[in-house]
Design an enzyme around this catalytic site. Structure first.
Site: not given
Length: 632
Positions: A21-22, A26, A134
């Site tokens: 994933g991106a 990053g 988070d």
């Protein structure tokens, strides 16, 4: 952004197998461990040359590596290579909770089980001084047998290094962010994770997040100010007992939340005994694809205040009519709309009709903008105290009263010199203010500001002496206040769905009237002896019409999404209600007690006022730092 490393390449000694994933910060790769025969999830962050950020990140990752819990993804190594920070973690074969919730809500027993496992992991980390910051579905991974938390500790460093650049799109993290993380210098501890976990659990059982702002500014405002929605209204299959559980988990003030995540999970578990049969239980069986387990990685933004970040970004607000407000001077019967730029975060407005002037409090700028209503321009900007929010005009005495929420004071402005002539100490978190000029009295409510509770009182001020003459206990979270100048009586809108009626001679509350759905603001028509109260607790968005003589609610008029302010124009028999989340103003015919028009205004309308001489409506839009002018 796309991946920058291909299969077979090497980074920091790890052999890249394929991208997982991106994100904006990053990329994430499946890689072969450099020391052991295993796969790892290698997260490589963008380099920004910030040496202090690098030190903090590596320190946090090291602390994270010391966490040893079956429900926390293990960190194997961390470092900096070629100017880029990286972290190698256990690769989890499975999916994330976000992928499951994309198909809809899950059954309550399953949701409680997931909640319990996440809660156990969070409390374990909190006991070692680490806050996740988070928690959201994308960071909760699901396997056939376990629930795991990922990205533990990374947000603590990285969210403080990102510059917020746009509010037109809502990053996923902000759907779950605790109110205190949006405030400057606020203490953030494990109770912030309780709030985020509450938002996540809310989505698990309803299929939607608690607050659904159209843009980032609306969403932040909702976390800070909006009433907590009832889960049983979103999903009628849920037990009503769950409403109280989520109300506590999502409390604006951390002190009002559960002290631990486990306490929250236990309370939710007790609701299973009162749960009605669920229609079709959903089994958590994640797809066997590695990519979904880390989707949305590192979509984080710097923690800022609503004053310092969101409103500092330019938002292009649209002002237009939604449906009819008859006006022969504008095209197609729609109102002519003028938009005036003012200071940051305008949240209240008051009109001085005799001087053809309006005063707008700018909460983020700590100023008051003075508007010339003839030229429709800002003619002065007056510095006041910290976080001004309420404003009232005493035309006869040529003074303006502004509540400075963070200073626990009221600034007094001389309208001739346009300067602050006094600062009067009042109760905690002053919010609303109203003046009765005939008896030289001002009333100031001590309510809730951005989740910080006030002292649930009203300060009575002698406007001649400039001193507080009485502090009167009222309902919980008093915000709005209005005066019946004919009877010299004050009416206070309380967040606990009541209106307190104050006798100024006795300096006491002599009646308490229940209203619908919470009370955020109030306006009084002395001529018709009626008050209009707006509120939105549990999404019961209504305007309550209160008969002053009998002190009874005689009508409840549906309003738009999150009504937050109200103003009256007795000359036209109209009431105007600012709907904060809907970006509209509802026009009410006070005779028929029906909504006749809904007018589009700017972003996050927060305050509304009427010039009774011209019947022009002025709306303070917190989201785009403007005032919308609606003329007939």
């Amino acid at each position: 952004m796309g991946s920058t490393l291909g299969a077979g390449e090497s980074f920091a000694g790890y052999r890249i197998e394929r991208p997982l994933g991106a994100g904006g910060m990053g990329e994430v790769y499946l890689a072969r461990d450099r020391d052991l025969p295993r796969f790892v999830a290698l997260k490589i962050l963008k380099g920004n040359g910030d040496a202090e950020l690098a030190r903090r990140f590596l320190r946090e990752a090291e602390a994270m590596a010391r966490l040893d819990h079956p429900n926390i993804v293990t960190v194997h190594a961390r470092g900096e290579t070629a100017g880029r920070l990286w972290i190698a973690m256990t690769f989890v074969e499975g999916g994330d909770l976000a992928g499951v919730l994309a198909r809809g809500p899950i059954a309550l027993p399953t949701a409680v089980r997931i909640l319990a496992e996440v809660a156990d992991a969070l409390d374990y980390a909190h006991g070692r001084g680490i806050v996740h910051r988070d928690i959201k579905p994308a960071n909760i991974l699901l396997t056939e047998t376990r629930v795991l938390i990922t990205d533990f500790g990374i947000a603590k460093t990285l969210d403080e290094s990102m510059q917020l650049t746009s509010v037109s799109q809502v990053p996923a993290s902000f759907q779950y962010v605790a109110p205190e993380r949006l405030l400057l210098d606020a203490t953030v501890d494990g109770r912030a994770d309780v709030y985020s976990l509450g938002c996540t659990f809310f989505q698990m059982v309803t299929g939607s997040v608690p607050y659904r702002g159209a843009d980032l500014h609306q969403l932040i405002a909702a976390h800070l100010q909006a009433p907590i929605p009832a889960v049983s209204r979103r999903n009628p299959l849920l037990p009503t007992a769950l409403d109280a559980v989520l109300t506590r988990a999502l409390a604006k003030n951390p002190a009002d939340r559960y002290a631990t995540c486990e306490e929250f999970a236990r309370a939710a578990g007790r609701c299973l005994r009162t749960s009605p049969p669920n229609s079709v239980p959903i089994t958590v069986r994640p797809p066997r694809t590695a990519g979904s387990s880390l989707r949305g990685y590192l979509r984080r933004h710097r923690r800022r205040t609503i004053a310092g970040a969101v409103v500092a970004v330019a938002i292009l607000g649209t002002t237009a009519a939604v449906r009819g407000w008859d006006d022969s001077s504008s095209t197609g019967g729609a109102p002519a709309v003028v938009t005036i730029a003012v200071g940051q975060s305008p949240n209240a407005i008051a009109v001085d009709p005799g001087a053809h002037t309006a005063y707008v409090t700018n909460g983020a700028a700590n100023t008051v903008s003075v508007l010339d209503l003839v030229t429709r321009t800002v003619t002065a900007t007056i510095p006041v105290g910290k976080y001004p929010n309420g404003v009232a005009v005493d035309s006869a005495a040529h003074t303006v009263y502004v509540t400075d929420g963070r200073d626990n004071a009221v600034s007094v402005i001389d309208t001739v010199s346009r300067a602050v002539t006094a600062s009067i100490p009042v109760g905690r978190n002053p919010t609303g203010v109203a003046v009765d000029p005939d008896i030289h009295t001002a009333y100031v409510t001590g309510g809730s500001i951005m989740g910080s509770p006030g002292d649930n009182s009203v300060s009575m001020i002698d406007t001649v002496a400039g001193t507080v003459t009485a502090t009167i206990p009222v309902g919980k979270n008093p915000n709005g206040v209005a005066v019946d100048t004919g009877a010299h009586t004050a009416y206070v809108a309380n967040g606990d769905s009541t209106v307190s009626v104050i006798n100024p001679e006795a300096r006491a509350v002599f009646a308490t009237v229940p209203v619908s759905g919470g009370a955020l603001a109030i306006a009084v028509d002395s001529g018709s002896h009626a008050a209009y109260v707006v509120g939105g607790a549990h999404e019961n968005y209504v305007v309550s019409v209160l008969e002053l003589a009998s002190r009874k609610v005689t009508a409840a008029i549906p309003a738009g999404d999150l009504p937050i302010a109200v103003a009256l124009d007795p000359g036209t028999g109209s009431a105007y209600v600012a709907n904060n989340a809907a970006l509209t103003v509802s026009v009410i015919d006070t005779g028929r007690r029906t909504i006749t028009s809904t007018l589009r205004v700017g972003q996050g309308p927060q305050g509304v006022a009427v010039d009774p001489a011209t019947h022009t409506v002025y709306v303070a839009n917190l989201g785009d730092s403007t005032v919308s002018v609606l003329t007939r």
